[in-house]
Each structure stands twice: as C-alpha cells, then as structure tokens.
Scaffold this active site. Structure first.
Site, PDB file in Angstrom:
ATOM      1  N   HIS A 129       0.887  -1.331  -0.078  1.00 25.06           N
ATOM      2  CA  HIS A 129       0.137  -0.079   0.013  1.00 25.06           C
ATOM      3  C   HIS A 129       0.651   1.302   0.003  1.00 25.06           C
ATOM      4  O   HIS A 129       0.664   2.160  -0.754  1.00 25.06           O
ATOM      5  CB  HIS A 129      -0.812  -0.113   1.137  1.00 25.06           C
ATOM      6  N   HIS A 134       1.460   5.157  -2.956  1.00 26.36           N
ATOM      7  CA  HIS A 134       1.860   6.467  -2.731  1.00 26.36           C
ATOM      8  C   HIS A 134       2.873   7.097  -3.639  1.00 26.36           C
ATOM      9  O   HIS A 134       2.970   7.905  -4.177  1.00 26.36           O
ATOM     10  CB  HIS A 134       2.197   6.750  -1.160  1.00 26.36           C
ATOM     11  N   GLU A 175      -5.578   9.387  -0.120  1.00 30.23           N
ATOM     12  CA  GLU A 175      -6.079   8.049  -0.208  1.00 30.23           C
ATOM     13  C   GLU A 175      -7.190   7.531  -0.823  1.00 30.23           C
ATOM     14  O   GLU A 175      -7.182   6.556  -1.631  1.00 30.23           O
ATOM     15  CB  GLU A 175      -6.363   7.588   1.351  1.00 30.23           C
ATOM     16  N   SER A 194      -3.901   0.695  -4.875  1.00 31.95           N
ATOM     17  CA  SER A 194      -3.346  -0.413  -4.186  1.00 31.95           C
ATOM     18  C   SER A 194      -4.492  -1.692  -3.958  1.00 31.95           C
ATOM     19  O   SER A 194      -4.023  -2.788  -3.257  1.00 31.95           O
ATOM     20  CB  SER A 194      -2.643  -0.014  -2.988  1.00 31.95           C
TER      21      SER A 194
HETATM   22 FE    FE Z   1      -1.922   5.565   2.657  1.00 32.45          FE
END
Ligand code: FE
Ligand code: PHE
Length: 289
Positions: A129, A134, A175, A194
């Site tokens: 993740h 990111h 997010e 993700s």
């Molecule tokens: Fe995160």
C-alpha cells in the site's frame, strides 16, 4: 494509511525521528513474491482507470531487480524527480512526526508485507500500500508539492486542534481521490490504486456517490476505514487541488467548521456538484457479513 498513532515514543532500535532501517536483505523470497504478484495484478488493471500522473509515476517502481523495492534505490530516483525520499517506520507514528516527515519530503512507509493469503484485504497499511499506492504520485511534481504542503498544514492543524478536519482532506484526496481527466474519471488515491476490489468499485459500481471536490464540504464529511468508500470526491486537476489548498488560509476555515455540523457520510447536500448519485446498495455489506 492515516496518521492515528499507537506508541508514545520511538520503540527500541528506532531513531529519534522514528525511522528504522528497512532491512531489505532480510525479506524472504516468499515476501518478494507477494509484492510481484500484487504488482503484476494492479499494473494490468490500471491503464484506463488510474490517472495519467499515476501511470507515469509507476516507472519509478521499476527498479534494477524485482520484488519489494529497496528504499535506498527508490529514494535516490525519487529524490532526483521531485526531492522526495521513502523512509521506513515501525507502523503508525505520532501525528507531529508524520507531518514533520511530509513537510521535509520524506514519505514514511511500513516495511512489512501482507501474507500470501491476505492479497485482497488488510486493515493496516503494508509496504505494498505505502509504496505502490503512494510513490507513483510522489513522482509527479505538482502532487509532490501538495504532499509537502499538507505536511506543513498538518503541523498548523495540530496547533488549532483541528486535525480531524484536515485528516478528512487527506482521506478524500491522497487516499481515495478521483480526478476528472479528458478521457473520463480516473483514480489516483493510494487506498484505491493499491486495492484490486476498490480499483473497480470506485469507478464502476453504482453504489457510491461521486461528488465534485469542494474543500469545506470534504472537511465536513466523515469516512469509514473498514470498507469501500460511500463517497468519492472528484478534483478537476492536481494543479487545482494544489492551488486551492495553498491559497486558502485554513485557520479561519477551522474556526468556521467548529460552528457547522458534519455532513452524514452518504448524504448529498444541495450545494453538491453531483457526478454520480450513488444507490448506496453496497454500503455496509462487508460490515454485515
Ligand atoms: Fe496510505
Ligand atoms: N493552506 C493550508 C493552511 O493554511 C495548508 C495546507 C496546504 C493544507 C495544502 C493542506 C494542503 O493550513
């Protein structure tokens, strides 16, 4: 994923800024294989779904060897692109530590990876993740600036006692954000890109609301951390997201938000620019199961 903390001070072996060595050499072949499986699976489904910025940034993760990226090699490349680095931390860190790292262009990542029987769902953020989700956006110069500005804003929000409001902005952009591109709606939030399930759900499912991004509106909206989102907010571009957040002084906004009630999670309000009015048919399914 978010910045709720568990510990009060850095655990044994961690540095004063809470960073720890990634210990890349100690990953097992099975752990690298989990990364490779997840990576191949997401890369295949993201063209036509993920934003152009994310797809461009994916090249950042194609390192000299397969498996979980070595943060040293990754950071050297990211540093060259946008001045960011990736540093390992032991799980969740205190809010001020998290924001200070962001403000200094250090993205904090967990170094553990989920097990092979947890490919589809995990509560806490793991290295897949944190890095797959990111890092590609951190390779985009505009988004890179937004993340650093968010870190500075977080330190200010702490002083105002308004962290809960600011955290909603992170949640609904960094997010779980969507962006309107010329070819259609695209995902860019790390929690979506993700996740195989949410990469489909966020764009295709009739259940969630998709609403034009409005800073104040987003900061009045709570969110759920245990299932797919019931709302996604759509920014017109990363430039616009950066512009509106940098040009707005949040101090008076926090004061005003104190006087306004929150908006219930799935509610649509009259001022909303509704892109999709969700059926909410999915809501709570995982919770109820
Ligand atoms: Fe995160
Ligand atoms: N402009 C915000 C403030 O006055 C800082 C900020 C920038 C917050 C970008 C979030 C994202 O606090």
């Amino acid at each position: 994923m978010n910045e709720t903390h568990v510990l009060e001070k850095p655990p044994e072996g961690a540095n004063a800024d809470w960073t720890i060595p990634q210990n890349w050499a100690s990953y097992t072949a099975a752990e690298h294989a989990v990364w490779d499986t997840l990576f191949a699976r997401q890369v295949k489904m993201l063209p036509g779904r993920a934003s152009n910025a994310f797809l461009r940034g994916l090249d950042m993760l194609r390192l000299s060897r397969p498996g979980i990226p070595d943060f040293k090699e990754l950071s050297a490349r990211l540093m060259e692109a946008t001045g960011w680095q990736v540093v390992a931390v032991p799980g969740l860190v205190p809010d001020d530590v998290f924001f200070d790292h962001l403000a200094n262009r250090r993205f904090v990542a967990g170094n553990f990876i989920r097990r092979a029987d947890q490919l589809d769902y995990l509560q806490e953020p793991d290295v897949f993740h944190d890095v797959f989700g990111h890092v590609p956006m951190l390779a985009d110069p505009v988004f890179a600036d937004y993340m650093a500005a968010y870190g500075r804003g977080g330190l200010r929000a702490l002083e105002h006692g308004s962290l809960e409001k600011l955290a909603r902005l992170y949640w609904y952009t960094v997010e779980f954000g969507l962006v309107q591109e010329a070819e259609g709606l695209r995902i860019y939030g790390a929690g979506i890109v993700s996740s195989r399930g949410e990469s489909l759900f966020a764009l295709d499912d009739p259940s969630p609301n998709r609403i034009g991004f409005d800073l104040k509106r987003v900061m009045r909206t709570g969110y759920r951390i245990d299932d797919y989102q019931q709302n996604y907010f759509v920014i017109p571009s990363f430039e616009e997201l950066l512009r509106v957040t940098i040009e707005t002084d949040f101090a008076p906004l926090y004061a005003q938000l104190e006087t306004l009630p929150d908006i219930a999670i799935a509610e649509i309000v009259p001022q909303d620019r509704v892109i999709t009015r969700g059926t909410q048919a999915y809501a709570g399914r995982r919770g109820a199961a």
